[in-house]
Design an enzyme around this catalytic site. Structure first.
Site, PDB file in Angstrom:
ATOM      1  N   HIS A 160      32.962  26.053  44.819  1.00  0.00           N
ATOM      2  CA  HIS A 160      32.531  25.959  46.217  1.00  0.00           C
ATOM      3  C   HIS A 160      31.907  24.586  46.506  1.00  0.00           C
ATOM      4  O   HIS A 160      31.433  23.914  45.579  1.00  0.00           O
ATOM      5  CB  HIS A 160      31.443  27.009  46.497  1.00  0.00           C
ATOM      6  N   CYS A 247      23.731  31.384  45.669  1.00  0.00           N
ATOM      7  CA  CYS A 247      24.716  32.463  45.890  1.00  0.00           C
ATOM      8  C   CYS A 247      24.108  33.845  46.080  1.00  0.00           C
ATOM      9  O   CYS A 247      24.740  34.719  46.658  1.00  0.00           O
ATOM     10  CB  CYS A 247      25.659  32.598  44.704  1.00  0.00           C
TER      11      CYS A 247
HETATM   12  C1  CIR Z   1      33.460  34.337  42.558  1.00  0.00           C
HETATM   13  O1  CIR Z   1      34.308  33.742  41.904  1.00  0.00           O
HETATM   14  O2  CIR Z   1      33.619  34.603  43.743  1.00  0.00           O
HETATM   15  C2  CIR Z   1      32.182  34.762  41.881  1.00  0.00           C
HETATM   16  N1  CIR Z   1      32.458  35.072  40.504  1.00  0.00           N
HETATM   17  C3  CIR Z   1      31.125  33.677  41.966  1.00  0.00           C
HETATM   18  C4  CIR Z   1      30.685  33.423  43.368  1.00  0.00           C
HETATM   19  C5  CIR Z   1      29.539  32.467  43.437  1.00  0.00           C
HETATM   20  N2  CIR Z   1      29.135  32.270  44.773  1.00  0.00           N
HETATM   21  C6  CIR Z   1      28.701  31.127  45.268  1.00  0.00           C
HETATM   22  O3  CIR Z   1      28.706  30.110  44.591  1.00  0.00           O
HETATM   23  N3  CIR Z   1      28.335  31.109  46.532  1.00  0.00           N
END
Ligand code: CIR
Length: 258
Positions: A160, A247
């Site tokens: 991201h 997150c």
């Molecule tokens: C994903 O791949 O969507 C999750 N394993 C990790 C998401 C992390 N979210 C973020 O950085 N906002």
């Protein structure tokens, strides 16, 4: 008053999506304990917590940041780019409804909140496998009447935009310049992560403080050298799921008058 929405870790966190990391065992008890400490740090930073129950069938649902982007005037419910994560928004709609007028990203647009960096009225949005140009256009149209500018920013090498850059002071961004081009952000000052710590750019600024992972010692020293007031947390277990400190929460000013 600030509100922080969080969600407890799913017992199926090991089935999470992974893009840039190799799958390795995730210890649910450790993840839960670290998440609890993270919630305590949010409370210490002045947030009133709305801690939602775990959603066992949604492995990544602890990462609530990806499901919505909250502004003072409204909230945008995203359409997460990974199919397994799309159902995560339903309960966030219910949680946000009392607090904000809601707008929605619709197909064919997609967006993960982790791609959205807010710097006052300037909104930078990562162009990634999770967030497409259509999603960014929809966000721009929603926000235009409220005086926000929305700018797409290419991201390479990480999940991201906020894996690569976050705000750590009014005038400073913490950045990994290998993953995102500094020139996209106009006249900001930058603190670069130590090159040995590529994942060290994800920090969570709340008021005058910054919640920061204990793993990135060298970058931490750079932040301290700039006088940044850090609250250090161990976020190592959820880092194996490609999650950072931004997150796991949605933080916003309460508009409720009671
Ligand atoms: C994903 O791949 O969507 C999750 N394993 C990790 C998401 C992390 N979210 C973020 O950085 N906002």
């Amino acid at each position: 008053m600030l509100i922080a929405i969080t969600r407890k870790v799913s017992p199926n966190i090991s089935l999470c999506e992974l893009t840039h990391l190799e799958r390795q065992p995730i210890n649910y008890e450790n993840a839960t304990r670290q998440h609890q400490e993270y919630e305590e740090n949010l409370a210490k930073s002045g947030c009133n917590l709305i801690s939602l129950a775990a959603e066992p069938d949604l492995p990544d649902s602890v990462f609530v940041e990806d499901t919505a982007v909250v502004f003072d005037e409204l909230a945008i419910i995203t359409l997460p780019g990974a199919d397994s994560r799309k159902p995560e928004t339903a309960s966030i709609v219910e949680a946000l409804k009392p607090h904000r007028k809601l707008f929605f990203i619709h197909e064919p647009g997609t967006m993960d909140g982790g791609d959205v960096l807010k710097v006052a009225k300037r909104i930078f949005v990562g162009i990634t496998p999770r967030t497409n140009l259509e999603g960014i256009d929809q966000m721009r149209n929603i926000l235009r009447p409220y005086g926000y500018s929305v700018q797409g920013v290419p991201v390479h090498g990480c999940l991201h935009l906020k894996s690569a850059v976050t705000q750590v002071r009014e005038d400073y961004l913490l950045i990994n310049p290998a993953w995102v081009d500094k020139s996209k952000f106009g006249r900001m000052n930058f603190i670069e992560v130590d090159p040995a710590e590529p994942y060290g750019a994800n920090a969570l600024m709340i008021g005058g403080k910054v919640i920061y992972p204990s793993a990135y010692h060298k970058t931490r020293r750079r932040l301290e050298a700039h006088g940044i007031d850090l609250q250090i947390v161990d976020a190592s277990e959820l880092a194996k799921a490609e999650g950072g400190v931004t997150c796991c929460s949605l933080i916003f000013k309460s508009n409720l008058t009671t």
